[in-house]
Design a protein around this motif. Structure first.
Motif, short mmCIF file in Angstrom:
data_model
loop_
_atom_site.label_atom_id
_atom_site.label_comp_id
_atom_site.label_asym_id
_atom_site.label_seq_id
_atom_site.Cartn_x
_atom_site.Cartn_y
_atom_site.Cartn_z
N ASP A 1 1.15 -12.27 5.17
CA ASP A 1 2.00 -12.05 3.98
C ASP A 1 2.77 -10.73 4.08
O ASP A 1 3.33 -10.27 3.08
CB ASP A 1 1.17 -12.11 2.70
N HIS A 2 2.77 -10.11 5.25
CA HIS A 2 3.52 -8.88 5.53
C HIS A 2 2.91 -7.62 4.92
O HIS A 2 3.44 -6.52 5.10
CB HIS A 2 5.00 -9.01 5.18
N TYR A 3 1.83 -7.77 4.19
CA TYR A 3 1.07 -6.59 3.79
C TYR A 3 0.17 -6.20 4.95
O TYR A 3 0.15 -6.89 5.98
CB TYR A 3 0.21 -6.89 2.56
N HIS A 4 -0.59 -5.14 4.79
CA HIS A 4 -1.54 -4.72 5.82
C HIS A 4 -2.94 -4.67 5.23
O HIS A 4 -3.11 -4.31 4.06
CB HIS A 4 -1.15 -3.34 6.37
N ASN A 5 -3.91 -5.03 6.06
CA ASN A 5 -5.30 -4.84 5.64
C ASN A 5 -5.66 -3.38 5.85
O ASN A 5 -5.31 -2.79 6.88
CB ASN A 5 -6.24 -5.74 6.44
N LEU A 6 -6.36 -2.83 4.88
CA LEU A 6 -6.68 -1.40 4.89
C LEU A 6 -8.16 -1.18 4.68
O LEU A 6 -8.87 -2.05 4.19
CB LEU A 6 -6.00 -0.68 3.72
N LYS A 7 -8.58 0.02 5.03
CA LYS A 7 -9.85 0.54 4.55
C LYS A 7 -9.50 1.93 4.04
O LYS A 7 -9.01 2.76 4.80
CB LYS A 7 -10.84 0.62 5.72
N ILE B 1 0.36 -6.81 -9.86
CA ILE B 1 1.38 -5.76 -10.08
C ILE B 1 1.56 -4.91 -8.81
O ILE B 1 2.68 -4.57 -8.45
CB ILE B 1 0.99 -4.86 -11.28
N GLY B 2 0.47 -4.58 -8.13
CA GLY B 2 0.59 -3.77 -6.91
C GLY B 2 -0.77 -3.49 -6.31
O GLY B 2 -1.80 -3.56 -6.99
N SER B 3 -0.77 -3.15 -5.01
CA SER B 3 -2.03 -2.98 -4.27
C SER B 3 -2.90 -1.85 -4.82
O SER B 3 -4.13 -1.91 -4.73
CB SER B 3 -1.73 -2.67 -2.81
N ASP B 4 -2.27 -0.79 -5.35
CA ASP B 4 -3.03 0.39 -5.79
C ASP B 4 -3.47 0.31 -7.26
O ASP B 4 -4.17 1.18 -7.74
CB ASP B 4 -2.18 1.66 -5.63
N LEU C 1 -9.00 -4.88 2.08
CA LEU C 1 -7.92 -5.88 2.07
C LEU C 1 -6.59 -5.15 1.85
O LEU C 1 -6.28 -4.23 2.58
CB LEU C 1 -8.18 -6.97 1.03
N ARG C 2 -5.81 -5.53 0.82
CA ARG C 2 -4.52 -4.85 0.60
C ARG C 2 -4.70 -3.47 -0.03
O ARG C 2 -3.72 -2.78 -0.34
CB ARG C 2 -3.68 -5.68 -0.37
N GLY C 3 -5.96 -3.08 -0.25
CA GLY C 3 -6.25 -1.86 -1.01
C GLY C 3 -6.66 -2.23 -2.43
O GLY C 3 -6.87 -1.37 -3.27
N SER D 1 9.74 6.13 1.62
CA SER D 1 9.67 4.71 1.30
C SER D 1 8.41 4.11 1.93
O SER D 1 8.29 4.04 3.15
CB SER D 1 10.92 3.99 1.82
N THR D 2 7.49 3.65 1.09
CA THR D 2 6.24 3.06 1.58
C THR D 2 6.49 1.86 2.51
O THR D 2 5.90 1.83 3.61
CB THR D 2 5.34 2.67 0.39
N PRO D 3 7.34 0.90 2.16
CA PRO D 3 7.55 -0.23 3.08
C PRO D 3 8.05 0.21 4.45
O PRO D 3 7.65 -0.36 5.47
CB PRO D 3 8.63 -1.07 2.37
N ILE D 4 8.90 1.23 4.50
CA ILE D 4 9.42 1.68 5.80
C ILE D 4 8.30 2.28 6.65
O ILE D 4 8.19 2.00 7.85
CB ILE D 4 10.59 2.69 5.61
N ILE D 5 7.43 3.06 6.03
CA ILE D 5 6.34 3.68 6.79
C ILE D 5 5.39 2.60 7.32
O ILE D 5 4.99 2.62 8.49
CB ILE D 5 5.57 4.71 5.91
N TYR D 6 5.05 1.61 6.47
CA TYR D 6 4.17 0.52 6.93
C TYR D 6 4.84 -0.28 8.04
O TYR D 6 4.17 -0.71 9.00
CB TYR D 6 3.78 -0.40 5.78
N ALA D 7 6.15 -0.51 7.93
CA ALA D 7 6.86 -1.28 8.96
C ALA D 7 6.79 -0.55 10.30
O ALA D 7 6.64 -1.17 11.35
CB ALA D 7 8.31 -1.50 8.53
O1 C5P Z 1 1.56 -3.40 -3.27
P1 C5P Z 1 2.72 -2.46 -3.37
O2 C5P Z 1 3.91 -3.07 -4.05
O3 C5P Z 1 2.36 -1.14 -3.92
O4 C5P Z 1 3.17 -2.17 -1.86
C1 C5P Z 1 4.39 -1.55 -1.56
C2 C5P Z 1 4.75 -1.85 -0.12
O5 C5P Z 1 3.87 -1.15 0.76
C3 C5P Z 1 4.63 -3.30 0.29
O6 C5P Z 1 5.82 -4.00 0.03
C4 C5P Z 1 4.35 -3.21 1.77
O7 C5P Z 1 5.55 -2.98 2.49
C5 C5P Z 1 3.53 -1.95 1.89
N1 C5P Z 1 2.07 -2.21 1.87
C6 C5P Z 1 1.48 -2.84 2.95
N2 C5P Z 1 0.14 -3.07 2.93
C7 C5P Z 1 -0.61 -2.69 1.88
C8 C5P Z 1 -0.02 -2.04 0.79
C9 C5P Z 1 1.33 -1.82 0.82
O8 C5P Z 1 2.15 -3.19 3.93
N3 C5P Z 1 -1.92 -2.92 1.90
#
Ligand code: C5P
Length: 287
Positions: A21-27, A131-134, A149-151, A177-183
């Motif tokens: 789903d283009h998110y990242h799995n985190l710890k 709403i969002g991962s955090d 998982l996504r946080g 930009s969070t998406p740019i850093i994750y990309a």
């Molecule tokens: O979930 P949220 O909208 O806060 O995430 C913002 C962006 O950060 C996502 O669109 C994605 O690019 C990146 N992200 C990710 N993996 C996560 C959390 C955020 O890739 N676990």
């Protein structure tokens, strides 16, 4: 209804892999800190959601996570009331401190009471995830938690409930930009690896072992943000030059935090660091 909306720091953030789903799995390990926005909620007899904020760059519509939270509750539970939301911003925007996510969680918690929805915490967490991962972390109201998982999959770290840390926090006036850093992580994923498992960080926190703590702080995204914004790396170097050992970027940055042993030490550091007009400085602690 007047509420505090606290910021977070990440003491550990390991990106595990990219998901379909283009998110990242985190710890990650979240810490809630006493740097906070103030949110004032007032019920309206019409169905309007009206958001005002003292900070000009904060969106006032569905792009704002606090607005989105109110709308999600209203639509999901066919609420006939509206709300005036006033956000008094103190948490720097787009800085890795989770301000927008915290505002969203605060609105979910606040409207659950104001609109008398009586939703259970589990339901609020489910809505928060949308709403969002955090956002889920802030629903729990904990000083420290592990997230996976996504946080958004939260496990309380009960052994740390009494731990309180002091911080000096430096936030440069740049937006990351969070998406740019994750990309970019997808390309630079092998740049850095944690030296210790997150369990060792928890042990260091529990035992207040500051030398071990300094070795266990970790953020997979730090080197990527540093490469893109050398000014952020220079903050870390400035703190190091002042003798700090425990320094880490929060989230995707650019906020840099240092862990110190007392409020006095944090205040002294703030004195030494002031004078750079591109930096915002905060003395803050776990809450
Ligand atoms: O979930 P949220 O909208 O806060 O995430 C913002 C962006 O950060 C996502 O669109 C994605 O690019 C990146 N992200 C990710 N993996 C996560 C959390 C955020 O890739 N676990």
């Amino acid at each position: 209804m007047i509420l505090n909306s606290y910021a977070k720091l990440n003491l550990y953030l390991e990106v595990i892999n990219k998901r379909p789903d283009h998110y990242h799995n985190l710890k990650t390990v979240f810490e809630r800190i006493d740097l906070a926005d103030r949110i004032i909620l007032k019920s309206r007899p019409d169905k309007k959601i009206n958001l005002i904020c003292n900070f000009p760059f904060v969106p006032k519509d569905n792009l704002n996570l606090a607005f989105k939270s109110a709308k999600l509750l209203q639509d999901t539970f066919a609420v006939e009331e509206g709300v005036d939301i006033k956000i008094i911003k103190r948490i720097p925007v787009g800085s890795g401190l989770g301000g927008g996510s915290s505002n969203a969680a605060t609105v979910l918690l606040g409207l659950n009471k104001l609109w008398k929805l009586n939703l259970l915490p589990k339901k609020l967490v489910d809505l928060a995830k949308r709403i969002g991962s955090d956002v889920p972390f802030f629903i729990y109201g904990l000083p420290f938690a592990l997230a996976e998982l996504r946080g958004d999959k939260i496990s309380p770290l009960k052994a740390l409930n009494k731990v309180r840390l002091w911080h000096i926090l430096v936030v440069p006036k740049i937006k990351v930009s969070t998406p740019i850093i994750y990309a970019k992580w997808d390309r630079y994923s092998k740049l850095t690896r944690p030296k210790y498992d997150v369990k060792i960080l928890n042990l260091a926190l529990r035992k207040r072992d500051f030398p071990l703590l300094s070795e266990t702080l970790f953020n997979s995204l730090e080197e990527i943000t540093f490469k893109l914004y050398p000014r952020v790396r220079r903050i870390k170097e400035s703190l190091k030059a002042l003798g700090l050992k425990s320094i880490l970027m929060s989230g995707s940055g650019p906020a840099i935090m240092g862990i110190v042993s007392s409020r006095k030490e944090a205040l002294a550091l703030r004195e030494q660091l002031k004078g750079n007009r591109f930096w915002q400085l905060f003395v803050t602690r776990t809450v």
